[in-house]
Design a protein around this motif. Structure first.
Motif, PDB file in Angstrom:
ATOM      1  N   VAL A 272     -30.028 113.228 -18.301  1.00  0.00           N
ATOM      2  CA  VAL A 272     -30.134 111.847 -17.809  1.00  0.00           C
ATOM      3  C   VAL A 272     -30.877 110.948 -18.792  1.00  0.00           C
ATOM      4  CG1 VAL A 272     -31.025 110.380 -15.968  1.00  0.00           C
ATOM      5  CG2 VAL A 272     -30.083 112.641 -15.413  1.00  0.00           C
ATOM      6  N   LEU A 273     -32.004 111.447 -19.300  1.00  0.00           N
ATOM      7  CA  LEU A 273     -32.896 110.581 -20.077  1.00  0.00           C
ATOM      8  C   LEU A 273     -32.306 110.046 -21.386  1.00  0.00           C
ATOM      9  CD1 LEU A 273     -36.420 112.216 -19.560  1.00  0.00           C
ATOM     10  CD2 LEU A 273     -35.445 110.178 -18.497  1.00  0.00           C
ATOM     11  N   PRO A 274     -31.624 110.878 -22.202  1.00  0.00           N
ATOM     12  CA  PRO A 274     -31.139 110.325 -23.491  1.00  0.00           C
ATOM     13  C   PRO A 274     -30.261 109.081 -23.339  1.00  0.00           C
ATOM     14  CG  PRO A 274     -31.071 112.712 -23.542  1.00  0.00           C
ATOM     15  CD  PRO A 274     -31.397 112.342 -22.122  1.00  0.00           C
ATOM     16  N   PRO A 275     -29.180 109.114 -22.543  1.00  0.00           N
ATOM     17  CA  PRO A 275     -28.379 107.882 -22.438  1.00  0.00           C
ATOM     18  C   PRO A 275     -29.120 106.756 -21.732  1.00  0.00           C
ATOM     19  CG  PRO A 275     -27.587 109.525 -20.876  1.00  0.00           C
ATOM     20  CD  PRO A 275     -28.565 110.213 -21.758  1.00  0.00           C
ATOM     21  N   ALA A 276     -29.948 107.105 -20.730  1.00  0.00           N
ATOM     22  CA  ALA A 276     -30.680 106.058 -20.010  1.00  0.00           C
ATOM     23  C   ALA A 276     -31.673 105.361 -20.934  1.00  0.00           C
ATOM     24  CB  ALA A 276     -31.408 106.662 -18.807  1.00  0.00           C
TER      25      ALA A 276
ATOM     26  N   SER B 120     -25.095 116.182 -29.040  1.00  0.00           N
ATOM     27  CA  SER B 120     -23.839 115.743 -29.658  1.00  0.00           C
ATOM     28  C   SER B 120     -23.217 114.597 -28.875  1.00  0.00           C
ATOM     29  CB  SER B 120     -22.861 116.923 -29.736  1.00  0.00           C
ATOM     30  OG  SER B 120     -23.392 117.968 -30.513  1.00  0.00           O
ATOM     31  N   GLN B 121     -23.271 114.676 -27.544  1.00  0.00           N
ATOM     32  CA  GLN B 121     -22.708 113.603 -26.730  1.00  0.00           C
ATOM     33  C   GLN B 121     -23.508 112.309 -26.908  1.00  0.00           C
ATOM     34  OE1 GLN B 121     -22.012 114.677 -22.641  1.00  0.00           O
ATOM     35  NE2 GLN B 121     -20.303 116.022 -23.197  1.00  0.00           N
ATOM     36  N   PHE B 122     -24.824 112.443 -27.023  1.00  0.00           N
ATOM     37  CA  PHE B 122     -25.660 111.255 -27.205  1.00  0.00           C
ATOM     38  C   PHE B 122     -25.350 110.575 -28.540  1.00  0.00           C
ATOM     39  CE2 PHE B 122     -29.564 109.391 -28.982  1.00  0.00           C
ATOM     40  CZ  PHE B 122     -29.805 108.401 -28.040  1.00  0.00           C
ATOM     41  N   LEU B 123     -25.255 111.372 -29.611  1.00  0.00           N
ATOM     42  CA  LEU B 123     -24.981 110.789 -30.929  1.00  0.00           C
ATOM     43  C   LEU B 123     -23.579 110.180 -30.975  1.00  0.00           C
ATOM     44  CD1 LEU B 123     -26.565 113.564 -33.201  1.00  0.00           C
ATOM     45  CD2 LEU B 123     -27.464 111.276 -32.751  1.00  0.00           C
ATOM     46  N   ALA B 124     -22.594 110.896 -30.442  1.00  0.00           N
ATOM     47  CA  ALA B 124     -21.227 110.369 -30.458  1.00  0.00           C
ATOM     48  C   ALA B 124     -21.074 109.175 -29.520  1.00  0.00           C
ATOM     49  CB  ALA B 124     -20.249 111.471 -30.065  1.00  0.00           C
TER      50      ALA B 124
END
Length: 306
Positions: A273-277, A95-99
């Motif tokens: 770590v990996l999704p936003p990076a 959810s944080q990655f999509l938002a």
């Protein structure tokens, strides 16, 4: 035929010429497989930037993931309930990655476009008029080059509450210098060409000469640096958020990295770590893939033997 009719016809011809060159440029760029990949990634990023928060299964900050026994799912690796795992506070990483794609998209798009437009106008006016106007604008550009982005941005944001709009404005204020310098050098050569001198000798004003005769011939390099500015803006926004100067009311990819770093889980919570990076790296790389192909249009000498 009246003067207004002549101006309208000239403007129409210029617009048609720009559109025709744009179509040829798009066809050439799309022949490059790396550029196609870049466009595909940018399309996905744009989709997430527009619809990401609506696609998020949970509220990225308010909702806390809980196990069947009611306990908070702290630092849980990917599982059925949370496909990308959870944070140290039990928040859903997916959810944080999509938002977080939306503020990243807003700053990247508007910061990049704003940087390109401001740099283009400064370079156009400076190169066209020369003399004192050029001296003033280039000394202002030199001053901007002498001010390091991160320390000065942190100093400015220390005294105000950071917001997406403010961060975008700060990025534009510091990054316009590069396109301005390049556009000016291009304008210096274009303004000496015969058709520009003919326009001036036929009575065309400065405004008309700049935007109908000079600007169309430097638009290509302007678009190229606008594309690069999108990557600069995203990297700048992520850097500010990682240092704790992002918008505190929204989730962004840079803020996610700061939170995982502050929690001490940088080496353990790979799912955090990996999704936003990967998101930041993929978008900035895709911009450069497209820009590299477009650069061959602006500078044909880079194409090599064809």
């Amino acid at each position: 035929m009246s003067t207004i009719d002549i101006d309208t016809d000239t403007a129409r011809d210029r617009i048609a010429d720009v559109l025709s060159r744009s179509r040829r440029t798009a066809k050439f760029v799309l022949r490059d497989n790396a550029a196609k990949l870049g466009f595909a990634i940018l399309a996905v990023f744009t989709f997430l930037g527009v619809f990401g928060p609506e696609l998020a299964p949970h509220a990225p900050i308010e909702h806390t993931m809980r196990a069947e026994d009611g306990g908070i799912m702290r630092m849980s690796p990917p599982n059925d309930a949370a496909p990308l795992g959870t944070t140290t506070y039990g928040k859903d990483v997916l959810s944080q990655f999509l938002a977080g794609a939306r503020p990243t998209f807003i700053v990247g798009f508007f910061g990049g476009v704003g940087t390109g437009i401001l740099g283009f106008l400064v370079g156009l006016v400076s190169g066209y008029f020369g003399g004192r106007v050029d001296e003033f604008l280039m000394r202002l550009t030199d001053l901007t080059f002498s001010l390091p982005f991160l320390p000065m941005a942190l100093l400015l944001l220390t005294f105000v509450t950071p917001s997406v709009t403010l961060i975008t404005a700060v990025i534009v204020a510091f990054f316009w210098k590069m396109p301005a310098r390049v556009i000016r050098s291009e304008v210096l050569t274009v303004r000496e060409r015969t058709f520009v001198k003919s326009a001036r000798s036929s009575g065309a004003g400065h405004f008309r000469t700049m935007f109908l005769h000079v600007a169309p011939n430097v638009l290509g390099i302007g678009f190229l640096y606008t594309a690069y500015a999108v990557a600069w803006a995203i990297a700048g926004q992520a850097s500010l958020a990682f240092l704790g100067f992002g918008d505190p009311t929204t989730t962004s990819w840079g803020r996610m990295l700061r939170q995982v770093f502050a929690s001490g889980g940088m080496r353990e919570a790979w799912w955090w770590v990996l999704p936003p990076a990967i998101g930041i790296a993929a978008v900035t790389t895709s911009v450069f893939l497209v820009g590299r192909a477009f650069e061959e249009v602006v500078n044909p000498e880079l194409r090599g033997d064809e």
